[in-house]
Write a protein that holds these residues in place. Structure first.
Motif, PDB file in Angstrom:
ATOM      1  N   GLU A  11       0.814  -1.219   0.000  1.00 15.11           N
ATOM      2  CA  GLU A  11       0.000   0.000   0.000  1.00 15.11           C
ATOM      3  C   GLU A  11       0.847   1.268   0.000  1.00 15.11           C
ATOM      4  OE1 GLU A  11       0.677  -1.590   4.032  1.00 15.11           O
ATOM      5  OE2 GLU A  11      -0.301  -2.471   2.304  1.00 15.11           O
ATOM      6  N   LEU A  12       2.136   1.167   0.248  1.00 18.94           N
ATOM      7  CA  LEU A  12       3.020   2.336   0.200  1.00 18.94           C
ATOM      8  C   LEU A  12       3.281   2.806  -1.228  1.00 18.94           C
ATOM      9  CD1 LEU A  12       5.650   1.315   2.904  1.00 18.94           C
ATOM     10  CD2 LEU A  12       3.762   2.935   3.146  1.00 18.94           C
ATOM     11  N   TRP A  13       3.176   1.936  -2.215  1.00 20.16           N
ATOM     12  CA  TRP A  13       3.497   2.300  -3.593  1.00 20.16           C
ATOM     13  C   TRP A  13       2.418   1.930  -4.599  1.00 20.16           C
ATOM     14  CZ3 TRP A  13       3.911  -2.044  -6.677  1.00 20.16           C
ATOM     15  CH2 TRP A  13       4.137  -3.247  -6.022  1.00 20.16           C
ATOM     16  N   THR A  14       1.386   1.241  -4.156  1.00 20.46           N
ATOM     17  CA  THR A  14       0.279   0.920  -5.044  1.00 20.46           C
ATOM     18  C   THR A  14      -1.023   1.231  -4.331  1.00 20.46           C
ATOM     19  OG1 THR A  14      -0.651  -0.778  -6.498  1.00 20.46           O
ATOM     20  CG2 THR A  14       0.150  -1.527  -4.390  1.00 20.46           C
ATOM     21  N   ALA A  15      -2.078   1.314  -5.060  1.00 20.64           N
ATOM     22  CA  ALA A  15      -3.360   1.728  -4.487  1.00 20.64           C
ATOM     23  C   ALA A  15      -3.988   0.662  -3.588  1.00 20.64           C
ATOM     24  CB  ALA A  15      -4.337   2.089  -5.603  1.00 20.64           C
ATOM     25  N   SER A  16      -3.522  -0.571  -3.676  1.00 19.19           N
ATOM     26  CA  SER A  16      -4.138  -1.619  -2.862  1.00 19.19           C
ATOM     27  C   SER A  16      -3.065  -2.400  -2.120  1.00 19.19           C
ATOM     28  CB  SER A  16      -4.948  -2.567  -3.753  1.00 19.19           C
ATOM     29  OG  SER A  16      -4.087  -3.179  -4.690  1.00 19.19           O
ATOM     30  N   SER A  17      -3.509  -3.101  -1.103  1.00 18.72           N
ATOM     31  CA  SER A  17      -2.566  -3.943  -0.370  1.00 18.72           C
ATOM     32  C   SER A  17      -2.549  -5.323  -1.014  1.00 18.72           C
ATOM     33  CB  SER A  17      -2.975  -4.040   1.100  1.00 18.72           C
ATOM     34  OG  SER A  17      -4.226  -4.676   1.199  1.00 18.72           O
ATOM     35  N   ALA A  18      -1.465  -6.016  -0.836  1.00 21.56           N
ATOM     36  CA  ALA A  18      -1.339  -7.377  -1.361  1.00 21.56           C
ATOM     37  C   ALA A  18      -0.787  -8.256  -0.260  1.00 21.56           C
ATOM     38  CB  ALA A  18      -0.410  -7.391  -2.570  1.00 21.56           C
ATOM     39  N   SER A  19      -1.391  -9.410  -0.072  1.00 19.79           N
ATOM     40  CA  SER A  19      -0.873 -10.344   0.919  1.00 19.79           C
ATOM     41  C   SER A  19      -0.306 -11.586   0.244  1.00 19.79           C
ATOM     42  CB  SER A  19      -1.974 -10.737   1.904  1.00 19.79           C
ATOM     43  OG  SER A  19      -3.062 -11.324   1.205  1.00 19.79           O
ATOM     44  N   ASP A  20      -0.558 -11.749  -1.025  1.00 24.19           N
ATOM     45  CA  ASP A  20      -0.068 -12.886  -1.787  1.00 24.19           C
ATOM     46  C   ASP A  20       1.178 -12.464  -2.565  1.00 24.19           C
ATOM     47  OD1 ASP A  20       0.014 -14.416  -4.472  1.00 24.19           O
ATOM     48  OD2 ASP A  20      -1.168 -15.679  -3.117  1.00 24.19           O
ATOM     49  N   PRO A  21       2.291 -13.201  -2.429  1.00 19.22           N
ATOM     50  CA  PRO A  21       3.518 -12.784  -3.114  1.00 19.22           C
ATOM     51  C   PRO A  21       3.390 -12.764  -4.634  1.00 19.22           C
ATOM     52  CG  PRO A  21       3.795 -14.972  -2.180  1.00 19.22           C
ATOM     53  CD  PRO A  21       2.490 -14.438  -1.677  1.00 19.22           C
ATOM     54  N   PHE A  22       2.563 -13.640  -5.207  1.00 19.23           N
ATOM     55  CA  PHE A  22       2.399 -13.674  -6.657  1.00 19.23           C
ATOM     56  C   PHE A  22       1.638 -12.440  -7.151  1.00 19.23           C
ATOM     57  CE2 PHE A  22       2.820 -18.106  -5.304  1.00 19.23           C
ATOM     58  CZ  PHE A  22       3.938 -18.466  -6.041  1.00 19.23           C
ATOM     59  N   LYS A  23       0.640 -12.040  -6.403  1.00 24.87           N
ATOM     60  CA  LYS A  23      -0.106 -10.830  -6.773  1.00 24.87           C
ATOM     61  C   LYS A  23       0.778  -9.600  -6.616  1.00 24.87           C
ATOM     62  CE  LYS A  23      -4.722 -12.523  -5.783  1.00 24.87           C
ATOM     63  NZ  LYS A  23      -5.930 -12.369  -4.959  1.00 24.87           N
ATOM     64  N   LEU A  24       1.627  -9.601  -5.591  1.00 26.91           N
ATOM     65  CA  LEU A  24       2.538  -8.472  -5.407  1.00 26.91           C
ATOM     66  C   LEU A  24       3.510  -8.381  -6.575  1.00 26.91           C
ATOM     67  CD1 LEU A  24       3.882  -6.603  -2.673  1.00 26.91           C
ATOM     68  CD2 LEU A  24       5.657  -7.724  -4.013  1.00 26.91           C
ATOM     69  N   ILE A  25       4.036  -9.509  -7.015  1.00 27.33           N
ATOM     70  CA  ILE A  25       4.966  -9.502  -8.142  1.00 27.33           C
ATOM     71  C   ILE A  25       4.278  -8.980  -9.396  1.00 27.33           C
ATOM     72  CG2 ILE A  25       6.208 -11.029  -9.737  1.00 27.33           C
ATOM     73  CD1 ILE A  25       7.177 -12.537  -7.254  1.00 27.33           C
TER      74      ILE A  25
END
Length: 191
Positions: A11-25
Motif C-alpha cells: 500500500e506504500l506504492w500501489t493503491a491496494s494492499s497485497a498479501s499474496d507474493p504472486f499478486k505483489l509480483i
C-alpha cells in the motif's frame, strides 16, 4: 515446518494492499518493467560512490522505487517456500521465447527459478537485504560517498537474480490477465 510471513507493505506504492507474493509480483512489474528496475539499481549503485545526488530534480521517485523493492524483498522471502509442480512450465530450458535468455540466472536457476529465492536467503537474511537497499538508496540520495557495510556487491547481485527469477515465474505462469490473479488458495496449490 513453520514459516515467517512478512507483511508486503504494498500500500506504500500501489493503491491496494497485497498479501499474496504472486499478486505483489504482478503489481510490482506493472509499476515498472524489469529493465527499468535493473537500470535504476545500477544507477543507485553508481551514485553511492559519488558526491552527486541521484535524481536531484525528483528524488521522490526513488522513494517509490525503494518502497516497491522493499515489498519485493518481502515477497521474495515468501517465494523461497514455494516449489513448482513436477512437469510444470518451470521445468523449461532457456529458449528464444523468454525475455530472460541472457539474464543473470544460471541454467539451473532458469529451470527452477524458485530455487533462486531459497539460495539468496541462505546467503543473507531478509534484514541484510533490507539494510543493503536502505543504505544504497540513502547514499545515492546524499552527498556522502561509500557504504558502511563492507559487501554491497553480493546483495546487489542476488537482488538482480531475484528480479530475473520473479519475472521468469510471471512470464511462465501469466500476469494480470492470467493465472497469477485467482484466489490465493488456487495460486499456492498451482506452484
Amino acid at each position: 515446518m513453520e514459516t515467517n510471513w512478512h507483511p508486503l507493505n504494498a500500500e506504500l506504492w500501489t493503491a491496494s494492499s497485497a498479501s499474496d507474493p504472486f499478486k505483489l509480483i504482478d503489481a510490482f512489474f506493472n509499476l515498472e518493467h524489469l529493465d527499468r528496475y535493473k537500470h535504476t539499481l545500477s544507477e543507485i549503485m553508481f551514485f553511492m560512490y559519488t558526491k552527486q545526488i541521484y535524481r536531484p530534480d525528483n528524488p521522490g521517485t526513488v522513494l517509490i522505487t525503494y518502497a516497491a523493492l522493499r515489498s519485493f524483498l518481502n515477497a521474495s522471502c515468501q517465494l523461497q517456500h514455494f516449489k513448482p509442480v513436477t512437469g510444470s512450465p518451470a521445468q523449461l530450458v532457456p529458449g528464444q521465447n523468454s525475455l530472460l535468455t541472457l539474464s543473470s540466472l544460471s541454467r539451473d536457476e532458469f529451470r527452477q527459478p524458485f530455487g533462486v529465492f531459497k539460495s539468496a536467503f541462505r546467503i543473507q537474511s531478509l534484514a541484510s537485504y533490507e539494510v543493503f537497499l536502505f543504505e544504497a538508496v540513502y547514499l545515492a540520495l546524499s552527498p556522502h560517498t561509500g557504504p558502511s557495510i563492507p559487501d554491497m556487491t553480493t546483495p546487489y547481485i542476488w537482488l538482480l537474480k531475484k528480479l530475473d527469477a520473479a519475472q521468469l515465474i510471471r512470464e511462465r505462469h501469466g500476469n494480470s490477465a492470467g493465472p497469477l490473479n485467482p484466489a490465493g488458495e488456487q495460486l499456492k496449490s498451482r506452484y
